[in-house]
Design an enzyme around this catalytic site. Structure first.
Site, PDB file in Angstrom:
ATOM      1  N   ILE A 193      -7.636   7.224  -1.232  1.00  0.00           N
ATOM      2  CA  ILE A 193      -7.397   5.772  -1.321  1.00  0.00           C
ATOM      3  C   ILE A 193      -8.214   5.199  -0.171  1.00  0.00           C
ATOM      4  O   ILE A 193      -8.153   5.690   0.956  1.00  0.00           O
ATOM      5  CB  ILE A 193      -5.890   5.425  -1.228  1.00  0.00           C
ATOM      6  N   SER A 194      -9.035   4.173  -0.461  1.00  0.00           N
ATOM      7  CA  SER A 194      -9.976   3.656   0.537  1.00  0.00           C
ATOM      8  C   SER A 194      -9.262   3.027   1.732  1.00  0.00           C
ATOM      9  O   SER A 194      -8.098   2.627   1.643  1.00  0.00           O
ATOM     10  CB  SER A 194     -10.893   2.603  -0.098  1.00  0.00           C
ATOM     11  N   GLN A 195     -10.017   2.903   2.801  1.00  0.00           N
ATOM     12  CA  GLN A 195      -9.529   2.253   4.025  1.00  0.00           C
ATOM     13  C   GLN A 195      -9.262   0.771   3.724  1.00  0.00           C
ATOM     14  O   GLN A 195     -10.108   0.108   3.110  1.00  0.00           O
ATOM     15  CB  GLN A 195     -10.633   2.403   5.065  1.00  0.00           C
ATOM     16  N   PRO A 196      -8.126   0.237   4.155  1.00  0.00           N
ATOM     17  CA  PRO A 196      -7.804  -1.172   3.860  1.00  0.00           C
ATOM     18  C   PRO A 196      -8.902  -2.157   4.270  1.00  0.00           C
ATOM     19  O   PRO A 196      -9.211  -3.092   3.520  1.00  0.00           O
ATOM     20  CB  PRO A 196      -6.526  -1.421   4.657  1.00  0.00           C
ATOM     21  N   ARG A 228       0.837  -1.218   0.000  1.00  0.00           N
ATOM     22  CA  ARG A 228       0.000   0.000   0.000  1.00  0.00           C
ATOM     23  C   ARG A 228       0.866   1.261   0.000  1.00  0.00           C
ATOM     24  O   ARG A 228       0.445   2.298  -0.507  1.00  0.00           O
ATOM     25  CB  ARG A 228      -0.953  -0.026   1.205  1.00  0.00           C
TER      26      ARG A 228
END
Ligand code: SAH
Length: 219
Positions: A65-68, A39
């Site tokens: 960028i989205s939350q993992p 990431r």
């Protein structure tokens, strides 16, 4: 030598996986894909030290960028098989596309900002994710020239169901998207398409950047 950035990165990545497991991600293939995709390569330099924190981070063009956890959760709910062709709407950093590419045969990802699409395409190429095609376009229209798809994932919040995307789904296919008012209460919704109709399932509450109509006028 002082503790190197790599050492810190290593600790961060171990915690990263533990957090995903603790929050309920159980699928081994998905955990492996989340472990494999770096990431830190998908976040801007300013946020490097937070690359493995379980949070969304800002990227160019006012996007995120989205939350993992949400990436892993949506991927798990998609129920990918190795032969699947997947459409993603909202390439952003390319991170979700990289995760999908390890679990499916082919990924087509559509982004409305040319700047983001160009950065993501170059990044994915450099990191060796060869089965991803990034396209600049309006995600509401999907990618008719590549349809139909086994799975569709939308990574920006829609205020209503995007009908053209449902048309690009195979019978037996599934689509997952955040649905709800911009800046308001949104949920992940899973749609399953069959000959008898569309089945809806409402899943977890989320907060995503909006799915906006048309290609971006800015770059
Ligand atoms: N999947 C991304 C998260 C991106 S955030 C990642 O892993 O980093 C959502 C993205 O959707 C933004 O980049 C935004 O520009 C894009 N987007 C919003 N509306 C869109 C539309 N109609 N078509 C294509 N992309 C869109």
């Amino acid at each position: 030598m002082a503790q190197s950035a790599r050492d810190q990165d290593g600790v961060g990545r171990m915690e990263f996986l533990l957090t995903l497991r603790r929050r309920g991600i159980a699928d081994k293939d998905i955990l492996r894909a989340m472990e494999e995709v770096p990431r830190s390569e998908f976040v801007d330099a300013d946020h490097f030290e937070r690359a493995y924190a379980d949070q969304a981070l800002p990227i160019s063009c006012g996007q995120t960028i989205s939350q993992p956890y949400v990436v892993a959760y949506m991927t798990e709910q998609l129920g990918l098989r190795p032969h699947h062709r997947v459409l993603e709407i909202g390439t952003g950093s390319g991170y979700q596309a990289a995760v999908l590419s390890l679990l499916a045969r082919e990924v087509v990802s559509v982004e409305r900002y040319r700047t983001l699409a160009d950065i993501a395409r170059r990044r994915l190429q450099k990191l060796g994710y060869k089965n991803v095609e990034v396209i600049v376009g309006d995600g509401f229209a999907g990618a008719p020239e590549h349809a139909p798809f086994d799975r569709i994932i939308v990574t920006a919040a829609a205020e209503k169901l995007p009908e053209e995307l449902i048309e690009q789904l195979k019978d037996g296919g599934a689509m997952i998207l955040p649905l709800g008012p911009h800046g308001g209460s949104q949920h992940i919704v899973k749609l399953t398409k069959s000959q008898t109709g569309i089945e809806h399932e409402q899943l977890i509450a989320v907060r995503f950047v909006p799915l906006l109509p048309g290609r971006a006028r800015e770059l």
